[in-house]
Design a protein around this motif. Structure first.
Motif, PDB file in Angstrom:
ATOM      1  N   GLU A 108       3.821   1.621  -1.227  1.00  0.00           N
ATOM      2  CA  GLU A 108       4.370   1.786  -2.582  1.00  0.00           C
ATOM      3  C   GLU A 108       3.369   2.481  -3.505  1.00  0.00           C
ATOM      4  O   GLU A 108       3.754   3.118  -4.481  1.00  0.00           O
ATOM      5  CB  GLU A 108       4.734   0.429  -3.178  1.00  0.00           C
ATOM      6  CG  GLU A 108       5.955  -0.214  -2.558  1.00  0.00           C
ATOM      7  CD  GLU A 108       6.169  -1.642  -3.033  1.00  0.00           C
ATOM      8  OE1 GLU A 108       5.448  -2.094  -3.962  1.00  0.00           O
ATOM      9  OE2 GLU A 108       7.047  -2.318  -2.459  1.00  0.00           O
ATOM     10  N   ARG A 109       2.100   2.376  -3.170  1.00  0.00           N
ATOM     11  CA  ARG A 109       1.042   2.996  -3.976  1.00  0.00           C
ATOM     12  C   ARG A 109       0.562   4.321  -3.370  1.00  0.00           C
ATOM     13  O   ARG A 109      -0.479   4.833  -3.730  1.00  0.00           O
ATOM     14  CB  ARG A 109      -0.114   2.009  -4.120  1.00  0.00           C
ATOM     15  CG  ARG A 109       0.242   0.824  -5.012  1.00  0.00           C
ATOM     16  CD  ARG A 109      -0.675  -0.362  -4.796  1.00  0.00           C
ATOM     17  NE  ARG A 109      -0.362  -1.442  -5.723  1.00  0.00           N
ATOM     18  CZ  ARG A 109       0.627  -2.324  -5.532  1.00  0.00           C
ATOM     19  NH1 ARG A 109       1.393  -2.269  -4.459  1.00  0.00           N
ATOM     20  NH2 ARG A 109       0.845  -3.274  -6.437  1.00  0.00           N
ATOM     21  N   THR A 127      -8.692   1.086  -3.945  1.00  0.00           N
ATOM     22  CA  THR A 127      -8.070   0.756  -5.233  1.00  0.00           C
ATOM     23  C   THR A 127      -6.691   0.152  -5.011  1.00  0.00           C
ATOM     24  O   THR A 127      -6.341  -0.876  -5.598  1.00  0.00           O
ATOM     25  CB  THR A 127      -7.978   2.013  -6.126  1.00  0.00           C
ATOM     26  OG1 THR A 127      -9.297   2.491  -6.383  1.00  0.00           O
ATOM     27  CG2 THR A 127      -7.265   1.720  -7.435  1.00  0.00           C
ATOM     28  N   ALA A 128      -5.904   0.782  -4.139  1.00  0.00           N
ATOM     29  CA  ALA A 128      -4.567   0.267  -3.834  1.00  0.00           C
ATOM     30  C   ALA A 128      -4.664  -1.104  -3.159  1.00  0.00           C
ATOM     31  O   ALA A 128      -3.887  -2.013  -3.461  1.00  0.00           O
ATOM     32  CB  ALA A 128      -3.815   1.257  -2.945  1.00  0.00           C
ATOM     33  N   ARG A 174      -9.180   5.797  -2.882  1.00  0.00           N
ATOM     34  CA  ARG A 174      -7.773   5.591  -3.234  1.00  0.00           C
ATOM     35  C   ARG A 174      -7.204   4.403  -2.468  1.00  0.00           C
ATOM     36  O   ARG A 174      -6.481   3.564  -3.020  1.00  0.00           O
ATOM     37  CB  ARG A 174      -6.995   6.865  -2.910  1.00  0.00           C
ATOM     38  CG  ARG A 174      -5.595   6.849  -3.401  1.00  0.00           C
ATOM     39  CD  ARG A 174      -5.013   8.258  -3.321  1.00  0.00           C
ATOM     40  NE  ARG A 174      -3.585   8.176  -3.324  1.00  0.00           N
ATOM     41  CZ  ARG A 174      -2.787   8.889  -2.573  1.00  0.00           C
ATOM     42  NH1 ARG A 174      -3.273   9.783  -1.763  1.00  0.00           N
ATOM     43  NH2 ARG A 174      -1.500   8.735  -2.634  1.00  0.00           N
ATOM     44  N   LEU A 183       0.839  -1.208   0.000  1.00  0.00           N
ATOM     45  CA  LEU A 183       0.000   0.000   0.000  1.00  0.00           C
ATOM     46  C   LEU A 183       0.870   1.253   0.000  1.00  0.00           C
ATOM     47  O   LEU A 183       0.595   2.217  -0.723  1.00  0.00           O
ATOM     48  CB  LEU A 183      -0.939  -0.011   1.206  1.00  0.00           C
ATOM     49  CG  LEU A 183      -2.051  -1.046   1.154  1.00  0.00           C
ATOM     50  CD1 LEU A 183      -2.731  -1.184   2.519  1.00  0.00           C
ATOM     51  CD2 LEU A 183      -3.076  -0.694   0.080  1.00  0.00           C
ATOM     52  N   GLU A 187      -5.247  -3.838  -5.658  1.00  0.00           N
ATOM     53  CA  GLU A 187      -4.008  -4.171  -6.370  1.00  0.00           C
ATOM     54  C   GLU A 187      -3.090  -5.043  -5.514  1.00  0.00           C
ATOM     55  O   GLU A 187      -2.543  -6.036  -5.990  1.00  0.00           O
ATOM     56  CB  GLU A 187      -3.278  -2.884  -6.779  1.00  0.00           C
ATOM     57  CG  GLU A 187      -4.007  -2.075  -7.821  1.00  0.00           C
ATOM     58  CD  GLU A 187      -3.349  -0.724  -8.086  1.00  0.00           C
ATOM     59  OE1 GLU A 187      -2.233  -0.464  -7.549  1.00  0.00           O
ATOM     60  OE2 GLU A 187      -3.939   0.091  -8.823  1.00  0.00           O
TER      61      GLU A 187
END
Length: 163
Positions: A121-122, A154-155, A151, A119, A158
């Motif tokens: 990293e995003r 979404t992270a 946000r 997370l 991923e």
């Protein structure tokens, strides 16, 4: 809240603290208050130093407490709704967040440190709690405005796909 204040009256060692961050919408001012027995409050006051609260911060806190309770109540309702929505979205993703009455949600996850790093990293920060007694690995997610939560989700999607 009133129950906690009743407990202060019954104890010589209890301090109840509150922040003006979420409900009062004054997070940037970094102000709050404490309720404590007078003798304990005097001792705490000795250690606070000369720079306690700015003039504008104190004025904002007083106004929040006295002038616009409806606005505060609306912020509280928004925060509760955001927490409920975040909890629903986490469950929809197969997670089982713990019940919360605060401004964050604790969600058990496998490999909390790895999920937290992914997370980060995003561009999203959560607090990992590895090996919590009775829970296992978990992440603590601060509840925020809708755009921030979208946000995060979404992270999270991923990161969970990579797991």
């Amino acid at each position: 809240d009133s129950h906690c204040l009743d407990l202060v009256a019954e104890s010589k060692r209890l301090v109840v603290t509150r922040t003006f961050s979420k409900a009062f919408g004054l997070a940037g001012l970094r102000i709050g208050y404490a309720v404590a027995p007078a003798t304990l409050a005097r001792e705490i006051e000795k250690s606070r130093g000369p720079y306690k609260v700015s003039g504008p911060g104190a004025q904002a806190a007083i106004a929040a407490l006295t002038d616009d309770r409806q606005w505060v109540d609306e912020r509280i309702m928004e925060a509760r709704a955001a927490r409920a929505e975040l909890t629903r979205e986490l469950r929809r993703r197969g997670l089982n967040p713990l019940s919360s009455q605060s401004n964050f949600v604790l969600a058990p996850v496998t490999r909390a440190a790895v999920v937290s790093a992914g997370l980060r990293e995003r561009g999203v920060a959560v607090r990992p709690f590895p090996e919590l007694r009775g829970i296992g690995d978990a992440i603590r997610i601060t509840v925020g405005p809708r755009q921030m939560m979208e946000r995060f989700l979404t992270a999270l999607d991923e990161v969970l796909q990579c797991e």
